[in-house]
Design a protein around this motif. Structure first.
Motif, PDB file in Angstrom:
ATOM      1  N   SER A 125       0.859  -1.163   0.000  1.00  0.00           N
ATOM      2  CA  SER A 125       0.000   0.000   0.000  1.00  0.00           C
ATOM      3  C   SER A 125       0.904   1.224   0.000  1.00  0.00           C
ATOM      4  O   SER A 125       1.772   1.346   0.874  1.00  0.00           O
ATOM      5  CB  SER A 125      -0.925   0.019   1.220  1.00  0.00           C
ATOM      6  OG  SER A 125      -1.770   1.156   1.194  1.00  0.00           O
ATOM      7  N   ALA A 126       0.736   2.092  -0.985  1.00  0.00           N
ATOM      8  CA  ALA A 126       1.602   3.258  -1.139  1.00  0.00           C
ATOM      9  C   ALA A 126       0.764   4.531  -1.132  1.00  0.00           C
ATOM     10  O   ALA A 126      -0.272   4.597  -1.796  1.00  0.00           O
ATOM     11  CB  ALA A 126       2.398   3.164  -2.436  1.00  0.00           C
ATOM     12  N   THR A 127       1.219   5.521  -0.376  1.00  0.00           N
ATOM     13  CA  THR A 127       0.548   6.813  -0.335  1.00  0.00           C
ATOM     14  C   THR A 127       1.390   7.829  -1.102  1.00  0.00           C
ATOM     15  O   THR A 127       2.572   8.029  -0.803  1.00  0.00           O
ATOM     16  CB  THR A 127       0.356   7.302   1.109  1.00  0.00           C
ATOM     17  OG1 THR A 127      -0.458   6.362   1.811  1.00  0.00           O
ATOM     18  CG2 THR A 127      -0.319   8.664   1.140  1.00  0.00           C
ATOM     19  N   TYR A 128       0.767   8.451  -2.122  1.00  0.00           N
ATOM     20  CA  TYR A 128       1.436   9.450  -2.948  1.00  0.00           C
ATOM     21  C   TYR A 128       0.777  10.813  -2.754  1.00  0.00           C
ATOM     22  O   TYR A 128      -0.400  10.900  -2.395  1.00  0.00           O
ATOM     23  CB  TYR A 128       1.340   9.079  -4.433  1.00  0.00           C
ATOM     24  CG  TYR A 128       2.012   7.786  -4.813  1.00  0.00           C
ATOM     25  CD1 TYR A 128       3.365   7.741  -5.134  1.00  0.00           C
ATOM     26  CD2 TYR A 128       1.291   6.596  -4.875  1.00  0.00           C
ATOM     27  CE1 TYR A 128       3.981   6.556  -5.498  1.00  0.00           C
ATOM     28  CE2 TYR A 128       1.893   5.402  -5.231  1.00  0.00           C
ATOM     29  CZ  TYR A 128       3.236   5.387  -5.540  1.00  0.00           C
ATOM     30  OH  TYR A 128       3.841   4.200  -5.890  1.00  0.00           O
ATOM     31  N   ILE A 182      12.892   8.821   1.826  1.00  0.00           N
ATOM     32  CA  ILE A 182      12.996   7.493   1.216  1.00  0.00           C
ATOM     33  C   ILE A 182      14.059   7.529   0.124  1.00  0.00           C
ATOM     34  O   ILE A 182      13.978   8.324  -0.817  1.00  0.00           O
ATOM     35  CB  ILE A 182      11.643   7.059   0.623  1.00  0.00           C
ATOM     36  CG1 ILE A 182      10.549   7.098   1.696  1.00  0.00           C
ATOM     37  CG2 ILE A 182      11.736   5.661   0.016  1.00  0.00           C
ATOM     38  CD1 ILE A 182       9.147   6.914   1.151  1.00  0.00           C
ATOM     39  N   SER A 183      15.058   6.656   0.216  1.00  0.00           N
ATOM     40  CA  SER A 183      16.109   6.579  -0.799  1.00  0.00           C
ATOM     41  C   SER A 183      15.566   5.896  -2.055  1.00  0.00           C
ATOM     42  O   SER A 183      14.878   4.877  -1.966  1.00  0.00           O
ATOM     43  CB  SER A 183      17.311   5.798  -0.267  1.00  0.00           C
ATOM     44  OG  SER A 183      17.861   6.455   0.860  1.00  0.00           O
ATOM     45  N   GLU A 207       4.861  11.966  -5.890  1.00  0.00           N
ATOM     46  CA  GLU A 207       5.954  11.394  -5.119  1.00  0.00           C
ATOM     47  C   GLU A 207       5.411  10.575  -3.956  1.00  0.00           C
ATOM     48  O   GLU A 207       4.339  10.841  -3.421  1.00  0.00           O
ATOM     49  CB  GLU A 207       6.891  12.487  -4.618  1.00  0.00           C
ATOM     50  CG  GLU A 207       6.208  13.574  -3.817  1.00  0.00           C
ATOM     51  CD  GLU A 207       7.117  14.759  -3.528  1.00  0.00           C
ATOM     52  OE1 GLU A 207       7.057  15.258  -2.389  1.00  0.00           O
ATOM     53  OE2 GLU A 207       7.870  15.179  -4.429  1.00  0.00           O
ATOM     54  N   LEU A 208       6.160   9.548  -3.598  1.00  0.00           N
ATOM     55  CA  LEU A 208       5.764   8.639  -2.529  1.00  0.00           C
ATOM     56  C   LEU A 208       5.990   9.291  -1.164  1.00  0.00           C
ATOM     57  O   LEU A 208       7.035   9.868  -0.902  1.00  0.00           O
ATOM     58  CB  LEU A 208       6.608   7.360  -2.632  1.00  0.00           C
ATOM     59  CG  LEU A 208       6.326   6.240  -1.640  1.00  0.00           C
ATOM     60  CD1 LEU A 208       4.949   5.638  -1.882  1.00  0.00           C
ATOM     61  CD2 LEU A 208       7.398   5.148  -1.772  1.00  0.00           C
ATOM     62  N   LEU A 258       7.070   2.118  -7.225  1.00  0.00           N
ATOM     63  CA  LEU A 258       7.206   3.389  -7.918  1.00  0.00           C
ATOM     64  C   LEU A 258       7.221   4.516  -6.890  1.00  0.00           C
ATOM     65  O   LEU A 258       6.344   4.598  -6.025  1.00  0.00           O
ATOM     66  CB  LEU A 258       6.021   3.568  -8.878  1.00  0.00           C
ATOM     67  CG  LEU A 258       6.127   4.670  -9.926  1.00  0.00           C
ATOM     68  CD1 LEU A 258       7.262   4.364 -10.893  1.00  0.00           C
ATOM     69  CD2 LEU A 258       4.808   4.798 -10.674  1.00  0.00           C
ATOM     70  N   GLY A 259       8.255   5.384  -6.969  1.00  0.00           N
ATOM     71  CA  GLY A 259       8.438   6.356  -5.901  1.00  0.00           C
ATOM     72  C   GLY A 259       8.344   7.811  -6.289  1.00  0.00           C
ATOM     73  O   GLY A 259       7.980   8.657  -5.459  1.00  0.00           O
ATOM     74  N   TYR A 260       8.644   8.140  -7.559  1.00  0.00           N
ATOM     75  CA  TYR A 260       8.687   9.549  -7.949  1.00  0.00           C
ATOM     76  C   TYR A 260       8.586   9.627  -9.465  1.00  0.00           C
ATOM     77  O   TYR A 260       9.284   8.891 -10.181  1.00  0.00           O
ATOM     78  CB  TYR A 260      10.004  10.167  -7.480  1.00  0.00           C
ATOM     79  CG  TYR A 260      10.231  11.620  -7.861  1.00  0.00           C
ATOM     80  CD1 TYR A 260       9.788  12.649  -7.040  1.00  0.00           C
ATOM     81  CD2 TYR A 260      10.917  11.953  -9.029  1.00  0.00           C
ATOM     82  CE1 TYR A 260      10.020  13.986  -7.380  1.00  0.00           C
ATOM     83  CE2 TYR A 260      11.147  13.275  -9.373  1.00  0.00           C
ATOM     84  CZ  TYR A 260      10.699  14.290  -8.541  1.00  0.00           C
ATOM     85  OH  TYR A 260      10.925  15.602  -8.875  1.00  0.00           O
ATOM     86  N   VAL A 261       7.711  10.490  -9.965  1.00  0.00           N
ATOM     87  CA  VAL A 261       7.593  10.696 -11.405  1.00  0.00           C
ATOM     88  C   VAL A 261       7.483  12.187 -11.683  1.00  0.00           C
ATOM     89  O   VAL A 261       6.585  12.865 -11.174  1.00  0.00           O
ATOM     90  CB  VAL A 261       6.358   9.977 -11.991  1.00  0.00           C
ATOM     91  CG1 VAL A 261       6.192  10.342 -13.467  1.00  0.00           C
ATOM     92  CG2 VAL A 261       6.491   8.467 -11.841  1.00  0.00           C
TER      93      VAL A 261
END
Length: 244
Positions: A69-72, A180-181, A219-220, A206-209
């Motif tokens: 579960s990812a929060t952006y 977050i690295s 971004e995450l 996926l962390g950053y677009v």
């Protein structure tokens, strides 16, 4: 089931061979030693770009089979909060909530009973959910796809070839976003000012677009490898209707 963007992305990618053939034809039209030199330059550009992208996309492919579960958060004039959750093989949840004066929410849920689009208007604590037919589900997938690894895997693999012919350079980098690295790929496109960056976490999420020419990026903020079962259920008390 959400997401099904791979099929649509693959269709877009199928145009790549024709573009490659046309570019090669243009190269062959050159004369003398310049033919060999141009072909070698193109080949070097493609190989270099593929190498820069290969490790990154392999990691994203691994992440496709993970539960998380990812929060952006997005930037720009209308920032939003996204909670994207996956529990393979069939459960997916995508919740989008406005910020500031706009607190309306959209919750897309795919579970064993079907696919649903749920909405809650600003200032309204109640939810209304519609069980989606195939056409509506495909339309909703277009929104979800931007946050899926498969969308960016297909994009990057196609771009690595196109950039080689155009003379563009794809490079790798690292950055820290919200503590977050991340490891990243950076690239530019013809006719677009600036460079684009796509990053993922060591867990292959996926962390950053950031896409050049677009003021909005996402971004995450946080992520978990153990998504709550409640994420894949309809909002409590939701009124459910059937799509036409």
């Amino acid at each position: 089931m959400f997401p099904t963007a791979r099929a649509a992305a693959a269709t877009r990618a199928s145009a790549a061979p024709a573009a490659i053939a046309a570019a090669l034809a243009a190269v062959v039209a050159l004369s003398g030693c310049s033919v060999v030199r141009s072909i070698n330059n193109v080949r070097h550009g493609i190989d270099s770009n593929r190498a820069a992208i290969k490790t990154f996309t392999q990691g994203l492919k691994t992440g496709e089979s993970m539960a998380f579960s990812a929060t952006y958060v997005t930037t720009g004039s209308s920032p939003t909060k996204i909670v994207y959750s996956v529990q393979p093989p069939h459960q997916v949840s995508f919740m989008q909530t406005g910020t500031g004066s706009d607190t309306s929410s959209l919750d897309l849920v795919s579970n064993s009973s079907g696919e649903y689009s749920c909405t809650s208007a600003t200032g309204n604590s109640g939810w209304t959910c519609m069980k989606l037919g195939r056409a509506q589900a495909i339309a909703q997938n277009e929104l979800v796809s931007l946050y899926t690894p498969s969308h960016w895997i297909t994009f990057l693999e196609t771009f690595s070839v196109a950039a080689g012919f155009a003379g563009d350079k794809v490079t790798n980098s690292t950055r820290t976003v919200n503590g977050i690295s991340m490891h990243c790929v950076d690239f530019s496109a013809k006719g677009v000012q600036g460079r684009s960056t796509i990053c993922s976490t060591p867990q292959n999420i996926l962390g950053y677009v950031k896409v050049a020419g677009n003021p909005t990026r996402f971004e995450l903020k946080t992520y978990s490898a153990s998504p709550s079962a409640a994420l894949f259920k309809l909002p409590p008390g939701a009124k459910v209707t059937q799509s036409n």
